[in-house]
Design an enzyme around this catalytic site. Structure first.
Site, PDB file in Angstrom:
ATOM      1  N   HIS A  94      -5.354 -33.754  17.151  1.00  0.00           N
ATOM      2  CA  HIS A  94      -4.090 -34.762  17.477  1.00  0.00           C
ATOM      3  C   HIS A  94      -3.059 -33.732  18.141  1.00  0.00           C
ATOM      4  O   HIS A  94      -2.053 -34.256  18.450  1.00  0.00           O
ATOM      5  CB  HIS A  94      -3.467 -35.561  16.371  1.00  0.00           C
ATOM      6  CG  HIS A  94      -4.758 -36.564  16.055  1.00  0.00           C
ATOM      7  ND1 HIS A  94      -4.624 -37.781  16.460  1.00  0.00           N
ATOM      8  CD2 HIS A  94      -5.951 -36.250  15.191  1.00  0.00           C
ATOM      9  CE1 HIS A  94      -5.892 -38.427  15.731  1.00  0.00           C
ATOM     10  NE2 HIS A  94      -6.492 -37.397  15.020  1.00  0.00           N
ATOM     11  N   GLU A 108      10.309  -4.838   4.553  1.00  0.00           N
ATOM     12  CA  GLU A 108      10.465  -6.193   4.194  1.00  0.00           C
ATOM     13  C   GLU A 108      10.084  -6.364   2.941  1.00  0.00           C
ATOM     14  O   GLU A 108      10.762  -6.960   2.206  1.00  0.00           O
ATOM     15  CB  GLU A 108       9.330  -6.984   5.208  1.00  0.00           C
ATOM     16  CG  GLU A 108       9.724  -7.187   6.720  1.00  0.00           C
ATOM     17  CD  GLU A 108       9.093  -6.191   7.468  1.00  0.00           C
ATOM     18  OE1 GLU A 108       8.666  -5.079   6.961  1.00  0.00           O
ATOM     19  OE2 GLU A 108       8.801  -6.385   8.673  1.00  0.00           O
ATOM     20  N   LYS A 114       0.659  -1.156  -0.105  1.00  0.00           N
ATOM     21  CA  LYS A 114       0.066   0.036  -0.022  1.00  0.00           C
ATOM     22  C   LYS A 114       0.735   1.396   0.108  1.00  0.00           C
ATOM     23  O   LYS A 114       0.707   2.160  -0.710  1.00  0.00           O
ATOM     24  CB  LYS A 114      -1.024   0.010   1.240  1.00  0.00           C
ATOM     25  CG  LYS A 114      -1.816   1.042   1.497  1.00  0.00           C
ATOM     26  CD  LYS A 114      -2.833   0.891   2.449  1.00  0.00           C
ATOM     27  CE  LYS A 114      -3.662   2.035   2.630  1.00  0.00           C
ATOM     28  NZ  LYS A 114      -4.659   2.033   4.079  1.00  0.00           N
ATOM     29  N   GLY A 152      -5.044  -2.227   5.253  1.00  0.00           N
ATOM     30  CA  GLY A 152      -4.445  -3.155   4.589  1.00  0.00           C
ATOM     31  C   GLY A 152      -4.943  -4.645   4.624  1.00  0.00           C
ATOM     32  O   GLY A 152      -5.015  -5.411   4.073  1.00  0.00           O
ATOM     33  N   ARG A 153      -5.631  -4.621   6.074  1.00  0.00           N
ATOM     34  CA  ARG A 153      -6.156  -6.174   6.337  1.00  0.00           C
ATOM     35  C   ARG A 153      -7.439  -6.199   5.655  1.00  0.00           C
ATOM     36  O   ARG A 153      -7.972  -7.151   5.927  1.00  0.00           O
ATOM     37  CB  ARG A 153      -6.187  -6.359   7.919  1.00  0.00           C
ATOM     38  CG  ARG A 153      -7.041  -5.202   8.692  1.00  0.00           C
ATOM     39  CD  ARG A 153      -6.489  -5.364  10.106  1.00  0.00           C
ATOM     40  NE  ARG A 153      -6.972  -4.390  11.051  1.00  0.00           N
ATOM     41  CZ  ARG A 153      -6.328  -3.138  11.147  1.00  0.00           C
ATOM     42  NH1 ARG A 153      -5.171  -3.055  10.569  1.00  0.00           N
ATOM     43  NH2 ARG A 153      -6.999  -2.113  11.932  1.00  0.00           N
ATOM     44  N   LYS A 178       9.122  -1.258  14.892  1.00  0.00           N
ATOM     45  CA  LYS A 178       9.632  -0.664  13.357  1.00  0.00           C
ATOM     46  C   LYS A 178      10.524   0.581  14.026  1.00  0.00           C
ATOM     47  O   LYS A 178      11.609   0.364  13.147  1.00  0.00           O
ATOM     48  CB  LYS A 178       8.511  -0.094  12.478  1.00  0.00           C
ATOM     49  CG  LYS A 178       7.707  -1.157  11.792  1.00  0.00           C
ATOM     50  CD  LYS A 178       6.993  -0.445  10.555  1.00  0.00           C
ATOM     51  CE  LYS A 178       5.669  -0.966  10.352  1.00  0.00           C
ATOM     52  NZ  LYS A 178       4.747  -0.241   9.738  1.00  0.00           N
ATOM     53  N   GLU A 191      -5.314  -7.426  15.231  1.00  0.00           N
ATOM     54  CA  GLU A 191      -4.764  -5.953  14.561  1.00  0.00           C
ATOM     55  C   GLU A 191      -5.953  -4.860  14.844  1.00  0.00           C
ATOM     56  O   GLU A 191      -5.587  -3.827  15.126  1.00  0.00           O
ATOM     57  CB  GLU A 191      -4.194  -6.212  13.158  1.00  0.00           C
ATOM     58  CG  GLU A 191      -2.894  -4.773  12.977  1.00  0.00           C
ATOM     59  CD  GLU A 191      -2.397  -4.994  11.919  1.00  0.00           C
ATOM     60  OE1 GLU A 191      -0.953  -4.999  11.917  1.00  0.00           O
ATOM     61  OE2 GLU A 191      -2.896  -5.019  10.800  1.00  0.00           O
TER      62      GLU A 191
END
Ligand code: G6Q
Length: 543
Positions: free
Chosen positions: A380, A209, A203, A263-264, A508, A349
């Site tokens: 399991h 990253e 965005k 973003g999400r 950050k 978030e």
């Protein structure tokens, strides 16, 4: 929480403290119609919430809580494009991305539909070209797509492409998110530069990253195919179109979106390009249509039929009345194996906040810890704790009636396990039952008495179950939007801003300060003793 909501919540808390709450099992015994009365449909998705400690009076109070918190007023503000993300001064209008037809959708008084449709049409013709080979690279038709992004620019596309794997008929898709070089190395070693399309999804187009991975991919590509081929092999998905051209991406290969898409919540936007490349524009349209169907449902269904509202209120009951700290999401659908990871971001978030809209610390719990894995694998592993641990963990079970990959009786076995788990969590097993079973197996009384306590299941553990005909793009779009609106409603009740994410900033900032010290030992200074010790050890180990 605003004052009128607080007083309804305290009635709910007092009701539970009085100890009048019946077990879930006995709620069924006293109400033959409970399954019908405590389930609702959103299109073809059935939402069964009957296996919760919620009776008529509690449900009524929960509806009153929603009204007291003005959920409907805030919902209308959301859909009308007001700047409800106050700490970032932005509207929240991802619903427009899935809005069909010619009706206008406004953000700040402007109709945003023409620009949305413009980008969608460009994505459609680009995807078609890549899929049919009329848009190709140095080595001919693209065989692989590498999406480079992180957070909201990764989790949505990753989850959706995995969920829709049975519908893939385009190039193979790969995802790189972690700045750990292992991530990009693995992907680059699996593709050929000449036939790979790189999709840089960011965005802001500044995320450390993503930009690091994008530069690494670019250098790797240029070494093999030359600088001139970059324009054919790299596309960008971003709101920062000035930065995408600086990176060397042609304007024609840049697909924009807008600051009112969080973003999400962005998989519905250009960020969904890798999904469209995999399943085609029609599949992507179906996904959008599923999301839109839920937008309509959320705005029009009555309280008792409104699935996202019910999901939210049950969650509030568990969190704020019962004090349960966590919520598990357990899809019995292997293709949803990234769904819990996706929901972790969406929920945690959005609602992992401690400051209210008034700027003051809130005096109640907000978002729970969300986690999960597909069944039956989880059975399991961690289900032991869900059945017999000291913490009650409410869980959502998710299952299709029809398998996308029918093999023998696998699906029937899968479904039997899903239904068995919710039944077991509700009914449990008493000490007497455990004791009797052991005696029947041939133990003497003393042996049975010693082992029986370990075999007790307290039961009365709450679950919701979603059942849908078959996981397809439309149903997936519905599922995602149901959870989005659930998270919204809970944020309204908690009176927090679900649309910012300031909690990711500090790490950050500190990483930027520490990077020179990680690169050069001589620059270590001004940190706490632990951090300095760790940095020095790190350097010593690298020598
Ligand atoms: C999501 C967050 C966050 C964001 C990533 C990537 O709601 O804002 O997860 O998506 O930090 O940001 P960019 O897309 O700007 O690279």
């Amino acid at each position: 929480m605003i004052e009128p909501a607080k007083s309804v919540l305290s009635k709910l808390v007092t009701g539970r403290e009085k100890g009048t709450e019946q077990s879930i099992k006995s709620l069924f015994e006293s109400d033959q119609n409970r399954f019908n009365d405590y389930s609702a449909n959103c299109g073809d998705i059935l939402f069964d919430y009957s296996k919760n400690n919620i009776d008529r009076e509690t449900r009524e109070l929960l509806f009153q809580l929603a009204d007291a918190a003005d959920v409907k007023g805030r919902r209308d503000a959301l859909f009308s494009g007001q700047r409800i993300n106050v700490t970032e001064n932005r509207a929240v209008q991802h619903m427009a991305l899935r809005h069909p037809g010619d009706a206008e959708v406004e953000v700040d008084g402007d109709d945003v539909m023409p620009q949305i449709k413009g980008v969608l049409a460009r994505m459609g013709s680009f995807s078609k070209g890549v899929r049919d080979g009329t848009i190709s690279g140095k080595g001919g038709k693209f065989t692989d797509v590498v999406n480079i992004g992180i957070g909201g620019s990764d989790l949505g596309p990753v989850m959706v492409t995995a969920a829709l794997a049975p519908y893939h008929d385009g190039p193979r898709t790969h995802f790189v998110s972690n700045v750990d070089g292992a991530d990009i190395s693995q992907v680059l070693s699996a593709v050929r530069a000449e036939t790979t399309l790189f999709v840089i999804a960011s965005k802001t187009f500044t995320t450390q990253e993503t930009m690091t991975n994008a530069q690494t991919a670019r250098s790797w590509f240029v070494e093999q195919c030359g600088e001139a081929a970059v324009r054919d092999h790299f596309v960008a998905l971003s709101t920062a179109l000035d930065k995408t051209s600086e990176f060397g991406i042609d304007d024609e290969r840049a697909f924009g979106f807008w600051d009112w898409v969080g973003g999400r919540y962005s998989v519905w936007s250009a960020i969904g390009l890798s999904v469209m490349l995999a399943v085609g524009a029609e599949g992507f349209d179906e996904l959008l249509a599923g999301g839109h169907a839920v937008d309509v449902h959320f705005q029009t269904a009555s309280d008792s039929e409104n699935v996202p509202l019910l999901m939210a209120l049950i969650g509030i009951y568990h969190r704020n009345v019962c004090g349960y700290p966590s919520h598990a999401v357990l899809p019995y659908d292997q293709h949803l194996h990234r769904f819990a990871a996706y929901l972790q971001q969406l929920d945690m978030e959005s609602n992992g906040k401690r400051i209210g809209l008034d700027g003051e610390p809130i005096d109640h719990d907000s978002g729970p810890i969300v986690w999960g894995e597909p069944g039956t694998n989880g059975q399991h592993a961690f289900y032991q704790l869900i059945h017999q641990g000291t913490t009650v963990i409410p869980a959502d079970f998710i299952i299709a009636a029809i398998a996308n990959n029918p093999v023998g009786d696998h699906h029937e076995k899968l479904a039997a396990n899903a239904f068995a788990q919710t039944e077991a969590l509700m009914t449990g097993k008493s000490l007497q039952q455990a004791h009797d079973e052991l005696m029947k197996k041939g133990m003497n009384d003393e042996q049975a008495a010693a082992l029986a306590p370990h075999k007790v299941f307290p039961g009365n553990r709450p679950t919701n179950t979603f059942v849908y005909p078959k996981l397809n793009p439309f149903i997936l779009g519905q599922l995602i939007a149901l959870y989005e609106h659930k998270v919204f409603v809970q944020g309204v009740i908690w009176n927090i801003n679900s649309f910012d994410q300031w909690g990711v900033e500090l790490g950050k900032e500190l990483a930027a300060q520490l990077l020179p010290m990680v690169k050069n030992e001589a620059r270590i200074q001004g940190r706490d003793a632990s951090t300095e010790g760790l940095l020095k050890t790190f350097h010593a180990m690298r020598e």
